[in-house]
Motif scaffolding. Structure first.
Motif, PDB file in Angstrom:
ATOM      1  N   MET A  70       0.846  -1.181   0.000  1.00 10.98           N
ATOM      2  CA  MET A  70       0.000   0.000   0.000  1.00 10.98           C
ATOM      3  C   MET A  70       0.882   1.232   0.000  1.00 10.98           C
ATOM      4  O   MET A  70       1.707   1.408   0.897  1.00 10.98           O
ATOM      5  N   SER A  71       0.717   2.077  -1.017  1.00  7.62           N
ATOM      6  CA  SER A  71       1.498   3.304  -1.147  1.00  7.62           C
ATOM      7  C   SER A  71       0.573   4.449  -1.518  1.00  7.62           C
ATOM      8  O   SER A  71      -0.504   4.243  -2.098  1.00  7.62           O
ATOM      9  N   LEU A  72       1.014   5.642  -1.174  1.00  5.88           N
ATOM     10  CA  LEU A  72       0.309   6.845  -1.594  1.00  5.88           C
ATOM     11  C   LEU A  72       1.361   7.834  -2.059  1.00  5.88           C
ATOM     12  O   LEU A  72       2.241   8.236  -1.287  1.00  5.88           O
ATOM     13  N   LEU A  73       1.273   8.203  -3.352  1.00  7.77           N
ATOM     14  CA  LEU A  73       2.307   9.041  -3.948  1.00  7.77           C
ATOM     15  C   LEU A  73       3.651   8.364  -3.737  1.00  7.77           C
ATOM     16  O   LEU A  73       3.850   7.245  -4.135  1.00  7.77           O
ATOM     17  N   TRP A  74       4.593   9.023  -3.062  1.00  8.81           N
ATOM     18  CA  TRP A  74       5.904   8.439  -2.839  1.00  8.81           C
ATOM     19  C   TRP A  74       6.022   7.811  -1.452  1.00  8.81           C
ATOM     20  O   TRP A  74       7.106   7.402  -1.035  1.00  8.81           O
ATOM     21  N   PHE A  75       4.927   7.700  -0.723  1.00  9.94           N
ATOM     22  CA  PHE A  75       4.963   7.144   0.620  1.00  9.94           C
ATOM     23  C   PHE A  75       4.601   5.661   0.588  1.00  9.94           C
ATOM     24  O   PHE A  75       3.537   5.282   0.105  1.00  9.94           O
ATOM     25  N   GLU A  76       5.480   4.824   1.112  1.00 12.92           N
ATOM     26  CA  GLU A  76       5.178   3.409   1.304  1.00 12.92           C
ATOM     27  C   GLU A  76       4.598   3.250   2.702  1.00 12.92           C
ATOM     28  O   GLU A  76       5.238   3.588   3.695  1.00 12.92           O
ATOM     29  N   LEU A  77       3.371   2.744   2.786  1.00 15.41           N
ATOM     30  CA  LEU A  77       2.667   2.694   4.066  1.00 15.41           C
ATOM     31  C   LEU A  77       2.784   1.336   4.751  1.00 15.41           C
ATOM     32  O   LEU A  77       3.091   1.264   5.934  1.00 15.41           O
ATOM     33  N   TYR A  78       2.504   0.260   4.006  1.00 20.47           N
ATOM     34  CA  TYR A  78       2.654  -1.068   4.590  1.00 20.47           C
ATOM     35  C   TYR A  78       2.678  -2.111   3.485  1.00 20.47           C
ATOM     36  O   TYR A  78       2.318  -1.849   2.337  1.00 20.47           O
ATOM     37  N   ARG A  79       3.118  -3.285   3.843  1.00 20.93           N
ATOM     38  CA  ARG A  79       3.062  -4.449   2.979  1.00 20.93           C
ATOM     39  C   ARG A  79       2.153  -5.478   3.632  1.00 20.93           C
ATOM     40  O   ARG A  79       2.186  -5.646   4.846  1.00 20.93           O
ATOM     41  N   ALA A  80       1.373  -6.150   2.821  1.00 24.67           N
ATOM     42  CA  ALA A  80       0.393  -7.092   3.352  1.00 24.67           C
ATOM     43  C   ALA A  80       0.481  -8.417   2.611  1.00 24.67           C
ATOM     44  O   ALA A  80       0.859  -8.476   1.442  1.00 24.67           O
ATOM     45  N   GLY A  81       0.129  -9.478   3.318  1.00 24.50           N
ATOM     46  CA  GLY A  81       0.099 -10.808   2.724  1.00 24.50           C
ATOM     47  C   GLY A  81      -1.154 -11.552   3.139  1.00 24.50           C
ATOM     48  O   GLY A  81      -1.659 -11.377   4.251  1.00 24.50           O
ATOM     49  N   LEU A  82      -1.652 -12.377   2.241  1.00 23.49           N
ATOM     50  CA  LEU A  82      -2.833 -13.202   2.501  1.00 23.49           C
ATOM     51  C   LEU A  82      -2.412 -14.665   2.432  1.00 23.49           C
ATOM     52  O   LEU A  82      -1.704 -15.073   1.498  1.00 23.49           O
ATOM     53  N   PHE A  83      -2.845 -15.453   3.427  1.00 24.77           N
ATOM     54  CA  PHE A  83      -2.423 -16.844   3.537  1.00 24.77           C
ATOM     55  C   PHE A  83      -3.612 -17.743   3.865  1.00 24.77           C
ATOM     56  O   PHE A  83      -4.522 -17.349   4.609  1.00 24.77           O
ATOM     57  N   THR A  84      -3.584 -18.942   3.314  1.00 26.68           N
ATOM     58  CA  THR A  84      -4.551 -19.987   3.642  1.00 26.68           C
ATOM     59  C   THR A  84      -3.789 -21.313   3.719  1.00 26.68           C
ATOM     60  O   THR A  84      -2.637 -21.401   3.264  1.00 26.68           O
ATOM     61  N   PRO A  85      -4.379 -22.352   4.270  1.00 27.28           N
ATOM     62  CA  PRO A  85      -3.685 -23.648   4.294  1.00 27.28           C
ATOM     63  C   PRO A  85      -3.375 -24.198   2.907  1.00 27.28           C
ATOM     64  O   PRO A  85      -2.371 -24.892   2.714  1.00 27.28           O
ATOM     65  N   SER A  86      -4.227 -23.914   1.931  1.00 25.88           N
ATOM     66  CA  SER A  86      -4.041 -24.462   0.583  1.00 25.88           C
ATOM     67  C   SER A  86      -3.266 -23.542  -0.347  1.00 25.88           C
ATOM     68  O   SER A  86      -2.826 -23.969  -1.420  1.00 25.88           O
ATOM     69  N   GLY A  87      -3.130 -22.261   0.031  1.00 23.61           N
ATOM     70  CA  GLY A  87      -2.519 -21.292  -0.870  1.00 23.61           C
ATOM     71  C   GLY A  87      -3.502 -20.707  -1.860  1.00 23.61           C
ATOM     72  O   GLY A  87      -3.118 -19.940  -2.740  1.00 23.61           O
ATOM     73  N   GLN A  88      -4.792 -21.061  -1.717  1.00 25.44           N
ATOM     74  CA  GLN A  88      -5.855 -20.515  -2.549  1.00 25.44           C
ATOM     75  C   GLN A  88      -6.909 -19.889  -1.648  1.00 25.44           C
ATOM     76  O   GLN A  88      -7.179 -20.402  -0.553  1.00 25.44           O
TER      77      GLN A  88
END
Length: 206
Positions: A70-88
């Motif tokens: 997640m970024s706004l203009l030149w600002f990097e705000l956070y990085r996110a990841g989504l996970f499940t047991p199957s990878g789907q």
């Protein structure tokens, strides 16, 4: 848009207004293993041979569905990841883990306000939002650059939050868990590009 930079110990941080605007979910939250500094590693969870995090807080083996930034203009705000047991990811299937690594300092009050604003954007009822807001009040800490929040969604209603890999608290309210994930995963999210990255539809060099 007015962007205010506040000096803090030789660095700059986003103003509360900018935090609420860009951390569309309060997201800022939302789940996740911490980065050493601003590195792109999922360091709070163990990693298996396929490069996927292994849950240290439960017996679940997590496989990455996608990750984004997640970024706004030149600002990097956070990085996110989504996970499940199957990878789907399939809506309505549990468990699901959302992890967020923060690249900026964020106050807990700003996280909560941004979360509420995103629920309003998604059209949830005022009565439901009030219940969820009360459940979160006092739960999240102030977050500093390099720290992380994670949310393990166990059902449509309940889930466990973690801060830097340590249990933070459980929320069990009707519809809460699905509504929290919807901030990022709903087709009506305010950040569709990040949604596409989390669902693995687009890649992210992050």
């Amino acid at each position: 848009m007015n962007i205010a930079l506040l000096p803090k110990r030789g660095q700059f941080r986003l103003s509360a207004r900018l935090s609420r605007h860009c951390l569309y979910c309060g997201l800022c939250l939302l789940s996740l293993t911490g980065l050493p500094g601003v590195a792109g590693e999922w360091s709070k969870a163990q990693v298996n041979s396929a490069g996927d995090p292994l849950a240290t807080e439960s017996a679940v083996t997590w496989r990455q569905v996608g990750r984004g930034q997640m970024s706004l203009l030149w600002f990097e705000l956070y990085r996110a990841g989504l996970f499940t047991p199957s990878g789907q990811y399939r809506p309505g299937d549990y468990p699901v883990r959302l992890e967020i690594d923060y690249l900026r300092d964020i106050d807990a009050t700003d996280l909560l306000k941004a979360t509420v604003e995103q629920w309003q954007h998604l059209g949830y009822t005022s009565s439901a939002i009030v219940r969820w807001q009360r459940a979160l009040a006092g739960l999240w800490p102030d977050v500093q650059q390099g720290q992380s929040l994670a949310f393990d969604c166990q059902s449509a209603d309940s889930g466990q939050f973690y801060f830097n890999g340590k249990p933070l608290g459980t929320v069990a309210e009707p519809g809460f868990a699905d509504a929290f994930l919807a901030i990022w995963l709903s087709p009506d999210t305010s950040r569709p590009a990040l949604r596409a990255q989390l669902l693995g539809e687009k890649t992210c060099d992050c």
